[in-house]
Scaffold this active site. Structure first.
Site, mmCIF file in Angstrom:
data_model
loop_
_atom_site.group_PDB
_atom_site.id
_atom_site.type_symbol
_atom_site.label_atom_id
_atom_site.label_comp_id
_atom_site.label_asym_id
_atom_site.label_seq_id
_atom_site.Cartn_x
_atom_site.Cartn_y
_atom_site.Cartn_z
ATOM 1 N N GLY A 1 0.815 -1.209 0.000
ATOM 2 C CA GLY A 1 0.000 0.000 0.000
ATOM 3 C C GLY A 1 0.847 1.256 0.000
ATOM 4 N N GLY B 1 6.401 -3.414 3.565
ATOM 5 C CA GLY B 1 6.050 -3.894 4.886
ATOM 6 C C GLY B 1 6.239 -5.386 5.044
ATOM 7 C CG ASP C 1 -1.214 -0.520 9.755
ATOM 8 O OD1 ASP C 1 -1.692 0.605 9.519
ATOM 9 O OD2 ASP C 1 -1.720 -1.579 9.329
ATOM 10 C CG MET D 1 -4.677 3.568 7.447
ATOM 11 S SD MET D 1 -5.053 5.316 7.623
ATOM 12 C CE MET D 1 -3.472 5.998 7.999
ATOM 13 C CB ILE E 1 -3.756 9.472 6.142
ATOM 14 C CG1 ILE E 1 -4.641 10.407 6.975
ATOM 15 C CG2 ILE E 1 -2.455 9.154 6.876
ATOM 16 C CD1 ILE E 1 -5.092 9.821 8.296
#
Length: 429
Positions: free
Chosen positions: A81, A172, A203, A246, A353
Site C-alpha cells: 500500500g 512492509g 501501521d 488505519m 493520509i
C-alpha cells in the site's frame, strides 16, 4: 518469545575485500552492536548464565566493502500500500548509491514485485540524480506499486537477466516475506546478489523495528480528522464524531492519535476487545459528562462483531469487515433504544493520509534509512531489513523481523497513557 543470538546474526555474501570510497566518515566495525534489551535484570541474567546479551548488528558504512562501486548494478522496488515517504526512501537510496559510493547504474522496477516478473511487461527505468531530484515533494511512489506474491524463481531469473547485484525492497511485512523468498532462491543458486529491505508500513507493525517511516506523518494527519470530528460533535446536541484510522492488526496510529488530541474520549484497537453494548455505554457516559463524544477506531478493531470473511486480498490478507460503517450504523440505533437521540458524524481519512508526502521528521528519517540500506548493500549484507532500535540504525535479519507482528501491549505505557488521556474504561465488554 524465546530468542537466541543466532536469530540476530546477519547473512554476508562473502569476504569484503574492496576499500570503501568513503572519506571523512566514521566507519562501523562488525563488533559494534546495539542491545536488544537494556534493562538491568536482562543484562544480569545473561551475565549470570554466561551468555552474551541479545543484540543487533549496528548499521553504517564499513571500511572494506564487498562490491566494487565501478562494477555494481542495483535495483529498487516499492511494494504494498501507499505510504508517506516512499519517494523520499527511493531518492535517498539513489543519492546514497550515486553520490556516496559512485554507483552509476541504478534501476527502478515498476509496480512492485510485478516488475521482477518478465511476463508482466513492466520495463525498468534508469534512476538518475536528476530523475529523483524532485520526487520527495509528492506523495505515493514514482515507481508504482502492487500487492501479491510473485514466484521467487521468476524474480531471481529477472535479477540475473538484468545483472542486478543488490535489490532494495521498500515495503512492509508482505514485502519482506517476498524479499526473504528471493534471498533464499539466490542462495539456492549460489549467486552473489544482496537483498536489503527498507521498512515501510503506516501501521508501524514490523517487529524488532522501533518505528517505520510514514507513521509520524500518518499520526499528524490523523489529528486533522479528530479535530474535525470534535468540531462536528461539539456543534450538535448529543453529538458523536467517529473517526476510522488505519491499523489492520495493530493499533499504534489510533493510540498515538488519541494521545495527540485531548478531545478524543474513546480509542478502540484490535488488541483490546470490546462489545457494542460496552462502547455505547461509555459513549453515552461521555455525552452525559461533556455533551459530546469523539471516538477513534482502528480498521482491524472489533472484527469479532462482524460477519467472518472468506475473501483475501492480493497479498493473502483476510479482507476485514468495515468496523467504521458498522459502528456508524449501530451506535445511534442502540443509543435510541437507551432513550438518547444522538447525531453521529463519520470520518474515514485513510486514503487521504496514505497519499500524503512525508512530513519533515519522516523525510529526514527516510534519508537516513536509505543511506543505511545503501551501506548494508555495498558491504555485502543480505536478507536483512535496516531498522531503528534505541535511536540507532541496525541490521535486522528478515526472518526475525517477520517472525511475529508488532502489536500494542495493553499492559504497556502507550495503552495505559491512552486510557488515562481518554478516560475510557479499561474493559469495554
Amino acid at each position: 518469545m524465546t530468542l537466541s543470538p543466532a536469530e540476530f546474526e546477519v547473512a554476508q555474501l562473502g569476504e569484503r575485500t574492496v576499500a570503501s570510497p568513503l572519506s571523512d566518515t566514521r566507519f562501523v566495525a562488525e563488533s559494534d552492536r546495539v542491545l536488544f534489551r537494556d534493562d538491568l535484570a536482562s543484562l544480569r541474567s545473561a551475565l549470570e548464565n554466561g551468555v552474551a546479551p541479545l543484540s543487533f548488528e549496528l548499521a553504517g558504512p564499513r571500511e572494506r566493502i564487498f562490491f566494487d562501486p565501478a562494477n555494481v548494478k542495483c535495483a529498487i522496488v516499492t511494494c504494498g500500500g501507499l505510504c508517506p515517504g516512499l519517494n523520499d526512501a527511493v531518492r535517498a537510496i539513489v543519492i546514497g548509491l550515486r553520490d556516496k559510493y559512485g554507483v552509476d547504474d541504478v534501476l527502478g522496477l515498476r509496480f512492485g514485485f510485478e516488475g521482477l516478473v518478465e511476463s508482466y511487461g513492466h520495463k525498468p527505468v534508469q534512476l538518475t540524480r536528476q530523475r529523483v531530484g524532485w520526487i520527495q515533494e509528492r506523495g505515493g511512489t514514482v515507481l508504482g506499486t502492487s500487492r501479491g506474491a510473485q514466484p521467487a524463481t521468476d524474480m531471481v531469473d529477472t535479477l540475473e537477466r538484468l545483472g542486478i547485484d543488490v535489490l532494495f525492497a521498500v515495503g512492509g511485512d508482505g514485502t519482506l516475506k517476498g524479499a526473504h523468498e528471493v534471498a533464499l532462491e539466490i542462495r539456492r543458486r549460489n549467486l552473489s546478489i544482496g537483498v536489503i529491505g527498507v521498512p515501510k508500513t503506516i501501521d508501524n507493525d514490523i517487529s524488532f523495528v522501533e518505528t517505520s517511516f510514514g507513521f509520524e506523518t500518518a499520526v499528524a494527519a490523523a489529528r486533522n480528522a479528530t479535530q474535525a470530528a470534535y468540531v462536528e460533535a461539539s456543534g450538535h446536541r448529543n453529538g458523536i464524531g467517529l473517526v476510522k484510522l488505519m491499523g489492520r492488526d495493530s493499533g499504534f496510529i489510533a493510540g498515538f492519535a488519541a494521545l495527540a488530541d485531548t478531545h478524543v474520549g474513546m480509542c478502540l484497537i484490535p488488541e483490546s476487545p470490546f462489545s457494542l453494548d460496552g462502547v455505547v455505554r461509555a459513549v453515552l457516559s461521555r455525552i452525559e459528562l461533556d455533551g459530546h463524544a469523539v471516538v477513534i477506531v482502528a480498521e482491524g478493531a472489533g472484527q469479532d462483531l462482524l460477519a467472518a470473511s472468506d475473501q483475501s486480498d492480493a497479498s493473502g490478507n483476510v479482507r476485514y469487515g468495515d468496523i467504521g460503517v458498522f459502528l456508524k450504523e449501530q451506535i445511534p440505533k442502540l443509543a435510541r433504544s437507551n432513550g438518547v437521540d444522538v447525531s453521529l458524524k463519520y470520518i474515514d481519512p485513510s486514503y487521504m493520509i496514505r497519499s500524503l508526502p512525508a512530513n519533515t521528521r519522516d523525510a529526514a528519517f527516510c534519508q537516513l534509512l536509505g543511506f543505511a540500506a545503501v551501506d548494508a548493500g555495498m558491504a555485502g549484507k543480505t536478507d536483512i531489513v535496516v531498522g531503528l532500535w534505541r535511536r540507532r540504525f541496525t541490521h535486522v535479519p528478515i526472518p526475525l523481523a517477520v517472525s511475529t507482528r508488532k502489536k500494542v501491549n495493553v499492559d504497556g505505557r502507550l495503552w495505559q497513557g491512552v486510557l488515562s488521556a481518554t478516560g475510557q474504561p479499561r474493559d469495554l465488554r
